[in-house]
Design an enzyme around this catalytic site. Sequence first.
Site, PDB file in Angstrom:
ATOM      1  N   ARG A 170       1.000  -0.783   0.010  1.00 45.55           N
ATOM      2  CA  ARG A 170       0.001   0.064   0.443  1.00 45.55           C
ATOM      3  C   ARG A 170       0.780   1.069   0.095  1.00 45.55           C
ATOM      4  O   ARG A 170       2.460   1.489   0.788  1.00 45.55           O
ATOM      5  CB  ARG A 170      -0.490  -0.533   1.539  1.00 45.55           C
ATOM      6  CG  ARG A 170      -1.763  -0.704   1.195  1.00 45.55           C
ATOM      7  CD  ARG A 170      -3.009  -0.497   2.579  1.00 45.55           C
ATOM      8  NE  ARG A 170      -2.250  -0.976   3.680  1.00 45.55           N
ATOM      9  CZ  ARG A 170      -2.045  -0.193   4.742  1.00 45.55           C
ATOM     10  NH1 ARG A 170      -1.993   0.945   4.789  1.00 45.55           N
ATOM     11  NH2 ARG A 170      -1.187  -0.850   5.835  1.00 45.55           N
TER      12      ARG A 170
ATOM     13  N   TYR B  48      -1.189  -3.491  -6.404  1.00 46.41           N
ATOM     14  CA  TYR B  48      -0.854  -4.552  -5.563  1.00 46.41           C
ATOM     15  C   TYR B  48      -1.931  -4.029  -4.573  1.00 46.41           C
ATOM     16  O   TYR B  48      -2.521  -3.118  -3.670  1.00 46.41           O
ATOM     17  CB  TYR B  48       0.252  -4.189  -4.846  1.00 46.41           C
ATOM     18  CG  TYR B  48       0.899  -5.569  -3.849  1.00 46.41           C
ATOM     19  CD1 TYR B  48       1.949  -6.024  -4.544  1.00 46.41           C
ATOM     20  CD2 TYR B  48       0.163  -5.304  -2.408  1.00 46.41           C
ATOM     21  CE1 TYR B  48       2.222  -7.288  -3.846  1.00 46.41           C
ATOM     22  CE2 TYR B  48       1.565  -6.503  -2.151  1.00 46.41           C
ATOM     23  CZ  TYR B  48       2.482  -7.293  -2.697  1.00 46.41           C
ATOM     24  OH  TYR B  48       2.799  -8.060  -2.386  1.00 46.41           O
TER      25      TYR B  48
ATOM     26  N   LYS C  27      -9.579  -2.220   1.852  1.00 47.93           N
ATOM     27  CA  LYS C  27      -9.039  -1.179   2.954  1.00 47.93           C
ATOM     28  C   LYS C  27      -9.701   0.074   2.494  1.00 47.93           C
ATOM     29  O   LYS C  27     -10.444   1.080   2.965  1.00 47.93           O
ATOM     30  CB  LYS C  27      -7.764  -1.166   2.463  1.00 47.93           C
ATOM     31  CG  LYS C  27      -6.507  -2.467   3.366  1.00 47.93           C
ATOM     32  CD  LYS C  27      -6.643  -2.796   4.161  1.00 47.93           C
ATOM     33  CE  LYS C  27      -6.156  -3.429   4.877  1.00 47.93           C
ATOM     34  NZ  LYS C  27      -6.378  -3.759   6.055  1.00 47.93           N
TER      35      LYS C  27
ATOM     36  N   HIS D 281     -10.236  -2.085  11.377  1.00 49.65           N
ATOM     37  CA  HIS D 281      -9.350  -3.736  11.341  1.00 49.65           C
ATOM     38  C   HIS D 281      -8.483  -5.100  12.066  1.00 49.65           C
ATOM     39  O   HIS D 281      -8.104  -4.069  12.697  1.00 49.65           O
ATOM     40  CB  HIS D 281      -7.769  -1.793  11.372  1.00 49.65           C
ATOM     41  CG  HIS D 281      -7.251  -3.015  10.590  1.00 49.65           C
ATOM     42  ND1 HIS D 281      -5.751  -2.949  10.093  1.00 49.65           N
ATOM     43  CD2 HIS D 281      -6.863  -3.883   9.554  1.00 49.65           C
ATOM     44  CE1 HIS D 281      -4.566  -2.703   9.663  1.00 49.65           C
ATOM     45  NE2 HIS D 281      -5.612  -4.451   8.818  1.00 49.65           N
TER      46      HIS D 281
ATOM     47  N   SER E  89      -1.249  -3.150  10.632  1.00 47.53           N
ATOM     48  CA  SER E  89      -1.109  -4.182   9.240  1.00 47.53           C
ATOM     49  C   SER E  89       0.264  -4.617   9.228  1.00 47.53           C
ATOM     50  O   SER E  89       1.301  -4.668  10.722  1.00 47.53           O
ATOM     51  CB  SER E  89      -0.173  -3.147   8.172  1.00 47.53           C
ATOM     52  OG  SER E  89      -1.647  -2.695   7.940  1.00 47.53           O
TER      53      SER E  89
ATOM     54  N   CYS F 176       1.116  -6.973  11.793  1.00 45.67           N
ATOM     55  CA  CYS F 176       1.749  -7.050  13.589  1.00 45.67           C
ATOM     56  C   CYS F 176       0.594  -8.134  14.279  1.00 45.67           C
ATOM     57  O   CYS F 176       0.753  -8.404  15.508  1.00 45.67           O
ATOM     58  CB  CYS F 176       1.479  -5.406  14.623  1.00 45.67           C
ATOM     59  SG  CYS F 176       2.344  -4.500  13.818  1.00 45.67           S
TER      60      CYS F 176
ATOM     61  N   ASP G 125      -9.148  -9.995   9.190  1.00 49.52           N
ATOM     62  CA  ASP G 125      -8.535  -8.522   8.861  1.00 49.52           C
ATOM     63  C   ASP G 125      -9.860  -7.384   8.885  1.00 49.52           C
ATOM     64  O   ASP G 125      -9.301  -5.874   9.612  1.00 49.52           O
ATOM     65  CB  ASP G 125      -8.163  -7.794   7.168  1.00 49.52           C
ATOM     66  CG  ASP G 125      -6.706  -6.570   6.798  1.00 49.52           C
ATOM     67  OD1 ASP G 125      -6.680  -6.673   8.017  1.00 49.52           O
ATOM     68  OD2 ASP G 125      -7.317  -6.136   6.133  1.00 49.52           O
TER      69      ASP G 125
ATOM     70  N   ARG H 232       3.235 -11.480  -0.707  1.00 49.07           N
ATOM     71  CA  ARG H 232       1.820 -12.454  -0.037  1.00 49.07           C
ATOM     72  C   ARG H 232       0.824 -13.748  -1.073  1.00 49.07           C
ATOM     73  O   ARG H 232       1.651 -14.030  -1.640  1.00 49.07           O
ATOM     74  CB  ARG H 232       0.593 -11.122   0.035  1.00 49.07           C
ATOM     75  CG  ARG H 232       1.330 -10.053   1.111  1.00 49.07           C
ATOM     76  CD  ARG H 232       0.006  -9.342   1.606  1.00 49.07           C
ATOM     77  NE  ARG H 232       0.601  -7.974   2.354  1.00 49.07           N
ATOM     78  CZ  ARG H 232       0.213  -7.915   3.558  1.00 49.07           C
ATOM     79  NH1 ARG H 232      -1.344  -8.306   4.445  1.00 49.07           N
ATOM     80  NH2 ARG H 232       0.458  -6.815   4.523  1.00 49.07           N
TER      81      ARG H 232
HETATM   82  P1  GTP Z   1      -1.768  -7.276   7.520  1.00 50.59           P
HETATM   83  O1  GTP Z   1      -2.154  -8.184   6.357  1.00 50.59           O
HETATM   84  O2  GTP Z   1      -0.943  -6.558   6.841  1.00 50.59           O
HETATM   85  O3  GTP Z   1      -2.436  -7.101   7.974  1.00 50.59           O
HETATM   86  O4  GTP Z   1      -0.899  -8.236   9.054  1.00 50.59           O
HETATM   87  P2  GTP Z   1      -1.205  -9.056   9.853  1.00 50.59           P
HETATM   88  O5  GTP Z   1      -2.068  -8.625  11.628  1.00 50.59           O
HETATM   89  O6  GTP Z   1      -2.587  -9.602   9.675  1.00 50.59           O
HETATM   90  O7  GTP Z   1      -0.144 -10.533  10.538  1.00 50.59           O
HETATM   91  P3  GTP Z   1       0.320 -11.270   9.869  1.00 50.59           P
HETATM   92  O8  GTP Z   1      -0.485 -12.022  11.415  1.00 50.59           O
HETATM   93  O9  GTP Z   1       0.314 -11.947   8.839  1.00 50.59           O
HETATM   94  O10 GTP Z   1       1.943 -11.579  11.331  1.00 50.59           O
HETATM   95  C1  GTP Z   1       2.551 -10.712  10.381  1.00 50.59           C
HETATM   96  C2  GTP Z   1       4.338 -11.138  10.911  1.00 50.59           C
HETATM   97  O11 GTP Z   1       3.943 -10.994  12.780  1.00 50.59           O
HETATM   98  C3  GTP Z   1       4.432 -12.502  10.618  1.00 50.59           C
HETATM   99  O12 GTP Z   1       5.749 -12.234  10.141  1.00 50.59           O
HETATM  100  C4  GTP Z   1       4.337 -13.438  11.507  1.00 50.59           C
HETATM  101  O13 GTP Z   1       5.469 -14.334  11.972  1.00 50.59           O
HETATM  102  C5  GTP Z   1       4.593 -12.485  12.613  1.00 50.59           C
HETATM  103  N1  GTP Z   1       3.988 -12.967  14.474  1.00 50.59           N
HETATM  104  C6  GTP Z   1       2.612 -13.229  14.472  1.00 50.59           C
HETATM  105  N2  GTP Z   1       2.410 -13.485  15.934  1.00 50.59           N
HETATM  106  C7  GTP Z   1       3.363 -12.823  16.860  1.00 50.59           C
HETATM  107  C8  GTP Z   1       3.598 -13.586  17.754  1.00 50.59           C
HETATM  108  O14 GTP Z   1       2.542 -13.763  18.300  1.00 50.59           O
HETATM  109  N3  GTP Z   1       5.078 -13.449  17.961  1.00 50.59           N
HETATM  110  C9  GTP Z   1       6.180 -13.292  17.645  1.00 50.59           C
HETATM  111  N4  GTP Z   1       7.075 -12.703  17.824  1.00 50.59           N
HETATM  112  N5  GTP Z   1       5.733 -12.731  15.234  1.00 50.59           N
HETATM  113  C10 GTP Z   1       4.064 -13.086  15.297  1.00 50.59           C
HETATM  114  C1  SPV Z   2      -1.751  -4.371   5.833  1.00 43.80           C
HETATM  115  O1  SPV Z   2      -1.674  -3.909   4.555  1.00 43.80           O
HETATM  116  O2  SPV Z   2      -3.294  -4.321   6.256  1.00 43.80           O
HETATM  117  C2  SPV Z   2      -3.204  -5.235   4.236  1.00 43.80           C
HETATM  118  C3  SPV Z   2      -2.560  -5.476   3.255  1.00 43.80           C
HETATM  119  O3  SPV Z   2      -3.900  -5.851   4.925  1.00 43.80           O
HETATM  120  S1  SPV Z   2      -3.445  -4.681   1.829  1.00 43.80           S
HETATM  121  O4  SPV Z   2      -4.859  -5.675   2.185  1.00 43.80           O
HETATM  122  O5  SPV Z   2      -3.018  -4.633   1.134  1.00 43.80           O
HETATM  123  O6  SPV Z   2      -3.702  -3.516   3.238  1.00 43.80           O
HETATM  124 MN    MN Z   3      -4.554  -5.998   6.956  1.00 48.12          MN
END
Ligand code: GTP
Ligand code: SPV
Ligand code: MN
Length: 593
Positions: A67, A208, A217, A237, A259, A261, A284, A376
Amino acid sequence: MVHNRYLLQWVQEVAELRQPENIYWCNGSKEEYHALMRQMVEKGTAIPLKKRPNSFLFRSHPSDVARVEDRTFMSTVSRDDAGPTNNWIAPNELKSTMVNLYRGCMRGRTMYVLPFSMGPLNSPFARFGVEITDSPYVVCNVHIMTRVGNKVLNALGSSENFVRCLHSVGVPLSPGQKDTAWPCRPVEQKYISHFPEENLIWSYGSGYGGNALLGKKCFALRIASFMARKEGWMAEHMLLLRLISPEGRCYHLAAAFPSACGKTNLAMIQPTIPGWKAECLGDDIAWMHIGPDGRLYALNPETGFFGVAPGTSWKTNPVMMQTLWGNTIFTNCALTDDGDVWWEEMTPELPEHLIDWQGQDWTPASSRKAAHPNARFTVSITQCPALSPDWDNPEGVPIDIIILGGRRTTTIPLVFEAYSFEHGVFLGVTQSSETTATLGQVGNLRRDPFAMLPFCGYHMGDYFAHWLNMGTRLGNKAPRIFYVNWFRKSPDGRWLWPGYGENSRILKWMCERVENKVEAIATPIGLMTSLEDLDLRGLDIPSQDLRELLRVDESAWRTEVKDIERHFAQFGDRFPEELRKQLKELRERLGMH
Ligand code: GTP
Ligand code: SPV
Ligand code: MN
């Protein structure tokens, strides 16, 4: 045949300006998806994966990998209505700039018209949209991420009530000109524009993720948050999760993390504590309404996951690894020699040879990453083995617990609870995280209220007031609010907390708080658990790490307060007084006068 005259008229207007070679009305069928994929394979833009049925790898242009918040605009008539946190350009000016960019931008390409619904078609909370795009990659992704096609058109009927979502990669083709693998515009020419007062989205120059899959979003957060405030609901979110105790009691949790996290990971948690089970409802976005019984109900408006690939592994997220068995679109992952995808931390051992996300040879000796850090996958939620049977319940599920959080290596403890809903809103308003690859720059601290900083479709001061107002309406039926931080590190850079499935220990404490089964300790920042009340059986963590994870570092918090004061200062006179009161109380509890 399409009969909706509003839609027909809009499609005609769009086509007149953008001059596509032809117009294709998407019906949303599997055949349509396969035909588009086949075309992209023939063109060489989609790489079929030998190892995963009906799965394909795409490589984006290196300038189009995430984004683009700097190029995202909330174009309200009054500048003040967009607030201090959104980029703003006056609608007339932005439209005239973009009309010039859009003129002839689809020459030599097919213009796809794709009706979609955010939310189950039979839900009173569903909202419809139509995306017009010149990217077949976008069409295939939206097929997975939302409900699409004729069924939506039928449900829409002759109504004018749909969000107009216009997308173009911005690269016309002259006769005979060969297309590039990932057409897009340079960053400074991209525009992700929202006109919330007109239910209108204009996106240009990027193919993308959130820039291009406009239901996600742009619509389900930015436009929907604007609608939600007017109509008295919330678009957040947040992941959605059902936790089931050994006694069979169901708890519904909604968690807002910025994002990258950990939303997708928590949404698919496999509890490590005996007897507890979890079901995924969404990873999400949550749309939340006050139900007839006065409780807060949430539903996931999407039908797919657009998840971060790097870090996903059989160890960290086995449920997602199973979900990805086939029927998946991968973007910017690496390609293995035997025709599968790979990304950093997917396997304990590095492959000997790969083709990286830019199409170059890669070996463990290469100093660069094989997959892009924001690589992704796009996959249907229905493939998730932990999917809740209520994932598409048209009424949603009643929320017991709201979790806030972010990525902080220091200061913020593993978990604490808000003193009240208002205090919880204060925690949301002050939410912070160290930035990740989703934003390019890694490791800067930023305040990201309710993880909505890039997604709030109006003035954030009004958004905070809306949260407080929802709390007042919910009264004693409001969910309890907690704050978590899975990302604490030791001074030498180790994770202090194992995270992932072990996070269930923290969730269990929250459920016990809801049941009033455990006491909490009052501290300056909120209600905390004692070590004894956390279920740590079977977990091998040095006790000094545990103490550190639960320590309130008062001097670091006093520094935090200074930063919160700077953060508050930007919102001006639309900032609710209640939050200043909350800050004052925090200062007092920290002994600051
Ligand atoms: P978006 O799709 O961008 O909104 O991201 P998201 O909030 O869904 O994050 P996602 O679950 O994909 O995790 C992002 C990163 O954080 C990945 O590399 C995970 O492996 C890492 N991660 C997730 N949960 C944990 C946790 O409990 N501990 C640690 N150390 N890392 C974590
Ligand atoms: C985020 O960035 O929070 C995502 C990926 O979930 S995107 O759909 O590209 O915004
Ligand atoms: Mn997201």
